[in-house]
Scaffold this motif. Structure first.
Motif, PDB file in Angstrom:
ATOM      1  N   UNK A 154       0.878  -1.172   0.000  1.00 58.73           N
ATOM      2  CA  UNK A 154       0.000   0.000   0.000  1.00 58.73           C
ATOM      3  C   UNK A 154       0.916   1.223   0.000  1.00 58.73           C
ATOM      4  N   UNK A 155       0.966   1.936  -1.139  1.00 59.17           N
ATOM      5  CA  UNK A 155       1.925   3.018  -1.285  1.00 59.17           C
ATOM      6  C   UNK A 155       1.580   4.231  -0.441  1.00 59.17           C
ATOM      7  N   UNK A 156       0.432   4.239   0.210  1.00 60.96           N
ATOM      8  CA  UNK A 156       0.143   5.302   1.171  1.00 60.96           C
ATOM      9  C   UNK A 156       0.892   5.081   2.481  1.00 60.96           C
ATOM     10  N   UNK A 157       1.307   3.820   2.735  1.00 60.03           N
ATOM     11  CA  UNK A 157       2.127   3.500   3.905  1.00 60.03           C
ATOM     12  C   UNK A 157       3.147   2.444   3.489  1.00 60.03           C
ATOM     13  N   UNK A 158       4.223   2.854   2.811  1.00 59.34           N
ATOM     14  CA  UNK A 158       5.129   1.886   2.188  1.00 59.34           C
ATOM     15  C   UNK A 158       6.220   1.326   3.103  1.00 59.34           C
ATOM     16  N   UNK A 159       6.093   1.528   4.409  1.00 61.52           N
ATOM     17  CA  UNK A 159       7.171   1.088   5.294  1.00 61.52           C
ATOM     18  C   UNK A 159       7.300  -0.436   5.319  1.00 61.52           C
ATOM     19  N   UNK A 160       6.182  -1.141   5.250  1.00 56.38           N
ATOM     20  CA  UNK A 160       6.212  -2.595   5.237  1.00 56.38           C
ATOM     21  C   UNK A 160       5.077  -3.122   4.373  1.00 56.38           C
ATOM     22  N   UNK A 161       5.222  -4.325   3.814  1.00 59.86           N
ATOM     23  CA  UNK A 161       4.168  -4.858   2.930  1.00 59.86           C
ATOM     24  C   UNK A 161       2.910  -5.208   3.696  1.00 59.86           C
ATOM     25  N   UNK A 162       1.777  -5.062   3.000  1.00 60.05           N
ATOM     26  CA  UNK A 162       0.499  -5.417   3.599  1.00 60.05           C
ATOM     27  C   UNK A 162       0.344  -6.930   3.682  1.00 60.05           C
ATOM     28  N   UNK A 163       0.880  -7.630   2.686  1.00 61.99           N
ATOM     29  CA  UNK A 163       0.701  -9.074   2.591  1.00 61.99           C
ATOM     30  C   UNK A 163       1.934  -9.671   1.930  1.00 61.99           C
ATOM     31  N   UNK A 164       2.324 -10.879   2.335  1.00 63.08           N
ATOM     32  CA  UNK A 164       3.468 -11.554   1.740  1.00 63.08           C
ATOM     33  C   UNK A 164       3.121 -13.018   1.508  1.00 63.08           C
ATOM     34  N   UNK A 165       3.471 -13.516   0.313  1.00 69.62           N
ATOM     35  CA  UNK A 165       3.170 -14.901  -0.069  1.00 69.62           C
ATOM     36  C   UNK A 165       4.447 -15.575  -0.552  1.00 69.62           C
ATOM     37  N   UNK A 166       4.642 -16.825  -0.204  1.00 65.97           N
ATOM     38  CA  UNK A 166       5.846 -17.584  -0.551  1.00 65.97           C
ATOM     39  C   UNK A 166       5.577 -18.477  -1.757  1.00 65.97           C
ATOM     40  N   UNK A 167       6.317 -18.225  -2.839  1.00 66.26           N
ATOM     41  CA  UNK A 167       6.157 -19.020  -4.054  1.00 66.26           C
ATOM     42  C   UNK A 167       7.059 -20.257  -4.067  1.00 66.26           C
ATOM     43  N   UNK A 168       8.080 -20.290  -3.216  1.00 69.12           N
ATOM     44  CA  UNK A 168       9.016 -21.413  -3.059  1.00 69.12           C
ATOM     45  C   UNK A 168       9.973 -21.558  -4.236  1.00 69.12           C
ATOM     46  N   UNK A 169      10.061 -20.562  -5.117  1.00 67.72           N
ATOM     47  CA  UNK A 169      11.041 -20.534  -6.213  1.00 67.72           C
ATOM     48  C   UNK A 169      11.129 -19.098  -6.711  1.00 67.72           C
ATOM     49  N   UNK A 170      12.207 -18.736  -7.412  1.00 69.12           N
ATOM     50  CA  UNK A 170      12.326 -17.358  -7.911  1.00 69.12           C
ATOM     51  C   UNK A 170      11.131 -16.966  -8.778  1.00 69.12           C
ATOM     52  N   UNK A 171      10.540 -15.813  -8.479  1.00 69.54           N
ATOM     53  CA  UNK A 171       9.324 -15.351  -9.160  1.00 69.54           C
ATOM     54  C   UNK A 171       9.726 -14.583 -10.416  1.00 69.54           C
ATOM     55  N   UNK A 172       9.243 -15.048 -11.573  1.00 65.86           N
ATOM     56  CA  UNK A 172       9.569 -14.416 -12.852  1.00 65.86           C
ATOM     57  C   UNK A 172       8.515 -13.406 -13.305  1.00 65.86           C
ATOM     58  N   UNK A 173       7.250 -13.666 -12.999  1.00 67.65           N
ATOM     59  CA  UNK A 173       6.186 -12.776 -13.467  1.00 67.65           C
ATOM     60  C   UNK A 173       4.979 -12.935 -12.556  1.00 67.65           C
TER      61      UNK A 173
END
Length: 562
Positions: A199-218
């Motif tokens: 949320x770029x109105x409060x960019x200090x930390x992410x609102x949500x984080x998800x683990x893809x378990x491999x390098x994310x390309x797109x």
């Protein structure tokens, strides 16, 4: 009792009948196989990014090596080339109005270009490593960039300042996507195996984080903003944003790393490209593969036009494959040809409005017809231009004033006025004589009069007509000066009257206030009857009830005219 075969009979092989395999062709296969109109364009380096302009005819930008190519959406040919990169360029993308382009690169600089003139409009320098992602926000004044320095920057384009910086990723950030329903929410994917929501109105930390378990390309979000797709390695994962980023599906149909994804205009099909040189189409209702297409080289980028009629694939060997879907037209019986004469023949095709998907409309250039004096100005014939506007009967004075201003701006007033004979100079002096007393134009016309006097003061006395005009002009100026002098005298008289009136009002108010104070002090000290009689006059029982208060006496005094 079967007869034995003789030695002369030839040997016959056993005939083995195998069942014929029938390939079932589905409507899905027929739809994607209709992308037959193919163009293959080779490039010198790998195609790293393809981006479509959202506006018809859907031009597209192709990023390869140190160049950014802009293709015409109708002809599918290169229309412009931007080569103002010192090193390899990445992620050329259009703004939503199609007027600007943004690109990053190995030079660590984010640049914004004018799509029409190819000029560099902005350059942002803050990243310390290669910039692989540039994306415009839907509010058209902001831009997001992602870099291999593990940071994400949010830029304000008019002020050229970085509004927000996000540093929560621990590895290269290679993809970003804006939430379609909220321009303040952005997704980012990184080689640290995570997908984050900001949320770029409060960019200090992410609102949500998800683990893809491999390098994310797109990463990619559907327009309803409820599902998020991320690809990395050979898997595509589906995240439900309404359930706090919970993974709902995961499917793997490629043998090598998936590098790019896109979605069709109906939001019902997802397309993925991989290093195994395959493009696969998924049904988003069942997440099953409905179609597959093999290409000649590993795929690095894939994009589908906003109307789902053009599919473009960029490969690692520099090949750009452009396919356009052929729209099947319903065959109708040929209409009866109109007669060679008559109204129907000459008006045929008048109501045809064209097909935006097939026809290419050539923009018409409308040229405004210039006035004769504008043509003279265009050809630097200043004298002819001034004569045209002055000599025309009942000409609007604003046109003549505009012409004089234009000649002054071009330093052509002296050129237009000099070397005139009696016949050519008389209309100019007549115009000054008629309008020099006009308050709206007097400042300009006084300057023009000085120029005329400087040019022709040595010729006074040679022409009776010009001498008469100059004498009339002098008389007009003198009468105007007398009039102005009278106005100043009248103004002085009025100011003196206003000042006298104001002083009289002040003295009257002060006298009333002093009388009120004397009355109030006398009433506070409980004065004897003789004091009241001294102040208010002889006491009359009949008038004792009619003693006015100070407020009433002040109100009555104000009603008396000065």
């Amino acid at each position: 009792n079967t007869p034995e075969p003789s030695e002369m009979d030839p040997y016959r092989k056993i005939r083995i009948e195998r069942p014929v395999k029938t390939i079932k062709v589905t409507p899905e296969d027929r739809y994607w196989k209709n992308f037959k109109d193919e163009i293959v364009i080779p490039h010198a380096a790998k195609i790293t990014n393809i981006d479509f302009c959202p506006l018809n005819p859907f031009d597209f930008a192709v990023t390869s090596s140190a160049s950014l190519f802009i293709f015409d959406g109708a002809s599918r040919q290169v229309r412009k080339t931007i080569s103002r990169f010192s090193q390899v360029a990445y992620s050329g993308s259009f703004r939503c109005d199609g007027k600007l382009l943004a690109a990053g690169g190995e030079s660590k600089i984010v640049q914004i270009f004018d799509a029409g003139s190819r000029a560099i409009l902005r350059s942002f320098r803050k990243h310390t490593d290669a910039v692989h992602v540039t994306r415009f926000s839907s509010d058209i004044t902001r831009l997001l960039s992602c870099s291999d320095d593990k940071s994400i920057c949010y830029w304000d384009i008019p002020s050229e300042k970085c509004v927000s910086t996000m540093n929560s990723h621990s590895d290269f950030v290679r993809c970003a996507y804006e939430n379609p329903s909220n321009p303040h929410l952005w997704f980012s994917g990184s080689y640290d195996h995570s997908v984050k929501l900001w949320d770029l109105r409060d960019p200090q930390k992410p609102v949500m984080s998800m683990e893809h378990l491999s390098p994310v390309e797109d990463i990619l979000a559907n327009p309803s903003s409820t599902l998020l797709f991320s690809c990395g390695d050979t898997e595509i994962r589906v995240w439900d944003l309404l359930m706090a980023g919970r993974q709902t599906h995961s499917f793997s149909n490629h043998r090598k790393t998936i590098t790019s994804m896109t979605i069709d205009s109906k939001n019902s099909r997802l397309l993925s490209g991989s290093l195994d040189a395959n493009v696969k189409v998924y049904d988003l209702s069942t997440f099953s593969v409905t179609h597959s297409k093999k290409y000649s080289a590993p795929i690095l980028s894939i994009s589908l036009s906003p109307n789902s009629q053009t599919l473009i694939v960029g490969m690692s060997d520099g090949t750009l494959n452009i396919r356009r879907r052929k729209v099947s037209e319903v065959v109708k019986s040929a209409p009866r040809k109109p007669a060679l004469m008559g109204r129907r023949y000459f008006t045929r095709g008048a109501n045809y409005r064209g097909n935006s998907d097939i026809d290419f409309k050539v923009p018409s250039i409308s040229r405004r017809k210039l006035k004769p004096y504008d043509l003279d100005l265009k050809k630097f014939r200043y004298r002819d231009a001034l004569d045209r506007v002055v000599l025309i009967q009942h000409q609007d004075i604003s046109v003549i004033i505009a012409m004089l201003n234009e000649l002054i701006e071009r330093n052509g007033l002296i050129i237009a006025l000099r070397s005139r004979n009696e016949r050519a100079l008389a209309p100019i002096i007549n115009f000054l004589l008629r309008n020099i007393s006009n308050p709206s134009y007097s400042a300009l016309l006084i300057d023009v009069t000085w120029v005329v006097l400087d040019l022709y003061k040595s010729f006074i006395g040679e022409s009776a007509v010009i001498d008469g005009l100059f004498a009339a002009l002098l008389s007009r100026v003198q009468s105007e000066l007398c009039f102005q002098k009278g106005l100043f005298e009248l103004q002085g008289c009025l100011e003196m009257l206003f000042a006298t009136n104001q002083s009289m009002n002040v003295s009257t108010i002060n006298a009333i206030d002093s009388e009120d104070e004397e009355f109030s002090s006398a009433m506070r000290d409980e004065p004897q009857p003789e004091v009241l009689e001294k102040i208010n006059g002889p006491t009359d029982p009949k008038r004792s009830s009619k003693i006015r208060s100070p407020e009433k006496r002040r109100k009555k005094s104000k009603t008396v005219p000065n």
